[in-house]
Design an enzyme around this catalytic site. Structure first.
Site, mmCIF file in Angstrom:
data_model
loop_
_atom_site.group_PDB
_atom_site.id
_atom_site.type_symbol
_atom_site.label_atom_id
_atom_site.label_comp_id
_atom_site.label_asym_id
_atom_site.label_seq_id
_atom_site.Cartn_x
_atom_site.Cartn_y
_atom_site.Cartn_z
ATOM 1 N N ASP A 113 1.862 3.960 -3.346
ATOM 2 C CA ASP A 113 1.589 5.405 -3.371
ATOM 3 C C ASP A 113 2.882 6.189 -3.608
ATOM 4 O O ASP A 113 2.888 7.209 -4.303
ATOM 5 C CB ASP A 113 0.936 5.872 -2.061
ATOM 6 N N ASP A 169 0.846 -1.199 0.000
ATOM 7 C CA ASP A 169 0.000 0.000 0.000
ATOM 8 C C ASP A 169 0.880 1.247 0.000
ATOM 9 O O ASP A 169 0.708 2.167 -0.809
ATOM 10 C CB ASP A 169 -0.890 -0.049 1.264
HETATM 11 MG MG MG Z 1 -3.569 3.270 -0.377
#
Ligand code: MG
Ligand code: NAI
Length: 327
Positions: free
Chosen positions: A228, A224
């Site tokens: 990004d 995650d």
């Molecule tokens: Mg995310």
């Protein structure tokens, strides 16, 4: 083919119609099933996603998802987490490479890598305890979960450079040395070469040397965060698509959120959503159509038909109309 369409909230309501206009240009036999899910529904009914919605989604083959504004409720359970879990969308796949004419924040102009993130367990297993003076989150790493994500990464690598980078924190976490060992075993059995990186070193090196990487496989939270970070490398969150893939279902979504700061202005960049449709077409085996979207996106970027986030003054609709006209 049956496609559940969840526009969601904010710019989801702008970029998903834009992406569908590109899809419609191909005239494929895809039945669209629109679903009203998200913050608006939560405000009206107290629930962002109902069991009935889930039943309708499970009758579809795949989902196109915009973004959902997180309601201000400490007991709110993420719609996306529920979809990923209940549809068993265990592989989150995010490709990153520079797009035509987009200004990059780093000096490296050539890179092309994919983050393959385990999407159903790890830190997001949902096993949590909140007490007055302490809170616990249980990080669950299973053999099955690790094997199947490593297998996905190896399948992808077999079509690319036949190498994967396993990202972990095995020097500290036992669950990560377990993940690492399962991944190396899968790589060896599949004839894929592998290297390893500690996640903190990876966060550093990805900025400096993105060209070194091809297929990166990692656990849920690390993936995650790294994905990004990688979105910043390509010059903007409005450009990055993603696929959530399982054995039965798949869900495609831009990686950005509902962007309330620019919602309803008609200026959201639709390219992340349009490239998510490209990934969906690849998943459907529609290679020609997917390639055509890639070429059309390159072409409008080349012509500087771009939204304000990229320094242009075109609208969401201007960009999607231009892409639709080229596919
Ligand atoms: Mg995310
Ligand atoms: P965000 O991704 O919505 O916005 C971050 C920044 O990027 C904002 O300045 C926004 O204007 C800009 N941006 C995002 N997408 C863009 C696009 N397509 N074109 C141009 N600019 C774009 O993240 P933020 O602000 O942290 O979250 C807003 C809401 O969205 C929150 O309620 C959050 O929980 C939710 N969210 C939902 C996600 C999902 O449903 N998959 C993912 C991330 C956030």
């Amino acid at each position: 083919m049956k496609l559940a369409v969840i526009q969601g909230d904010g710019i989801g309501r702008e970029v998903i119609p834009a992406a569908l206009s590109v899809l419609d240009a191909f005239g494929l036999e895809i039945e669209k099933v629109p679903l009203d899910i998200g913050y608006g529904k939560w405000e009206r009914t107290g629930s962002a996603l109902t069991d009935e919605d889930m039943d309708i989604i499970k009758e579809c083959d795949c989902v196109l998802f915009g973004a959902i504004t997180t309601p201000p409720d400490p007991n709110y359970k993420s719609v996306l987490m529920r979809l990923r879990k209940e549809l068993d969308l265990y592989a989150n796949i995010r490709p990153f490479s520079p797009l035509k004419k987009v200004k990059l924040p780093c000096n490296t102009k050539e890179f092309d890598f994919v983050v393959v993130r385990e999407n159903t367990e790890g830190m997001y297993s949902g096993i949590e305890e909140l007490h007055d003076d302490v809170a616990y989150t249980t990080r669950v790493i299973t053999r099955k979960g690790s094997e199947r994500i490593a297998k996905r990464a190896c399948i992808l690598a077999s079509k690319r450079k036949k190498q994967i980078t396993i990202v972990h924190k095995a020097n500290v976490l036992k669950s990560d040395s377990f993940f690492r060992n399962v991944c190396t075993g899968v790589a060896k059995r599949n004839g894929i070469s592998y290297s390893e990186m500690l996640v903190d070193a990876m966060a550093y090196d990805l900025i400096l040397n993105p060209q070194k990487y091809d297929v990166i496989v990692t656990t849920n939270l690390f993936g995650d965060i790294l994905s990004d970070e990688a979105a910043a490398l390509v010059g903007g969150i409005g450009l990055c698509p993603s696929a959530n893939i399982g054995d039965r279902y798949a869900l495609f979504e831009p990686i950005h959120g509902s962007a309330p700061d620019i919602a309803s202005k008609g200026i959201a960049n639709p390219i992340a959503a349009i490239l998510s449709v490209k990934m969906m077409l690849e998943w459907m085996g529609r290679t020609e159509e997917a390639l055509s979207i890639g070429r059309a996106v390159d072409s409008v970027l080349q012509q500087s038909i771009i939204t304000p986030d990229l320094g242009g003054s075109y609208s969401t609709k201007n960009v999607s109309d231009a892409i639709t006209g080229l596919v």
